[in-house]
Write an enzyme that holds these catalytic residues in place. Structure first.
Site, short mmCIF file in Angstrom:
data_model
loop_
_atom_site.label_atom_id
_atom_site.label_comp_id
_atom_site.label_asym_id
_atom_site.label_seq_id
_atom_site.Cartn_x
_atom_site.Cartn_y
_atom_site.Cartn_z
CD GLU A 89 -11.43 -0.13 -2.39
OE1 GLU A 89 -10.32 0.43 -2.34
OE2 GLU A 89 -11.57 -1.36 -2.40
CG LEU A 90 -10.63 8.10 1.98
CD1 LEU A 90 -11.95 8.82 2.17
CD2 LEU A 90 -9.71 8.33 3.15
CG HIS A 91 -7.43 4.27 -2.29
ND1 HIS A 91 -8.06 3.38 -1.44
CD2 HIS A 91 -7.35 3.65 -3.48
CE1 HIS A 91 -8.32 2.27 -2.09
NE2 HIS A 91 -7.90 2.41 -3.34
#
EC number: 2.7.1.21
Length: 194
Positions: A89-91
């Site tokens: 979930e980098l965003h």
């Protein structure tokens, strides 16, 4: 089949909501364990959908993870025994767009395999800048697809809903949620935010 090199590399797993990004990340991490390589996984503090401190897919698969607020927190958790760094979930991380690219490139330059998963587009169908920058420098990019809830075609968009209607364009970019807030849709069924 792609043969993995012994040097550092960046792999990006991207797609819309419900496309299986975390499930694919966990699958790769299970292979890392089978190869007896040491890994460390990270998840954003903002991701409160499941268990804090775990990567959890929508179908219930999980891997223990360290909770971080910024991609810049990852190097502090590393030791010389680590071979693979995973970020889900980098965003959702609270960073300027170039931070992910800089940190992941540094880790790969140090010989680590870096695997990152996240949405490539927001609910407006606009690229998440951090993901776009990382995709440009990655050795491997895998875009996954969900199934459109309206017509059954391959879905590439995350439709955010408020009371069953598309969220307005001025709604916040980041709202953490699951099926209660989002639907996977194809290009034809996606309704642009207005």
């Amino acid at each position: 089949m792609t043969r993995l090199s012994s040097g550092g590399r960046i792999e990006v797993i991207c797609g819309c909501m419900f496309s299986g990004k975390t499930e694919e990340l966990i699958r790769r991490l299970n292979h890392v364990r089978l190869a007896r390589q040491r890994l460390i996984a990270f998840t954003p503090r903002r991701d409160t959908r499941y268990r804090l401190g775990s990567l959890v897919s929508h179908n219930g698969l999980s891997v223990e993870a360290r909770v971080i607020d910024s991609i810049r927190d990852t190097p502090a958790h590393l030791n010389t025994d680590i071979h693979v760094v995973a970020v889900d979930e980098l965003h959702l991380l609270d960073d300027p767009p170039d931070a992910a690219r800089e940190v992941c490139q540094d880790l790969a330059d140090r010989g680590l395999r870096v695997i990152v998963a996240g949405l490539d587009q927001d609910f407006r169908a606009q690229p998440f800048p951090a993901m776009a920058q990382l995709m440009a420098v990655a050795e491997q990019v895998d875009k996954l697809y969900a199934i459109c809830v309206r017509c059954g075609a391959y879905a590439t968009r995350s439709q955010r809903l408020i009371d069953g209607k598309p969220a307005p364009a001025d709604a916040p970019t980041i709202v953490v949620g699951g099926q209660e807030l989002y639907e996977a849709r194809c290009r034809a069924c996606y309704e642009p935010a207005r």
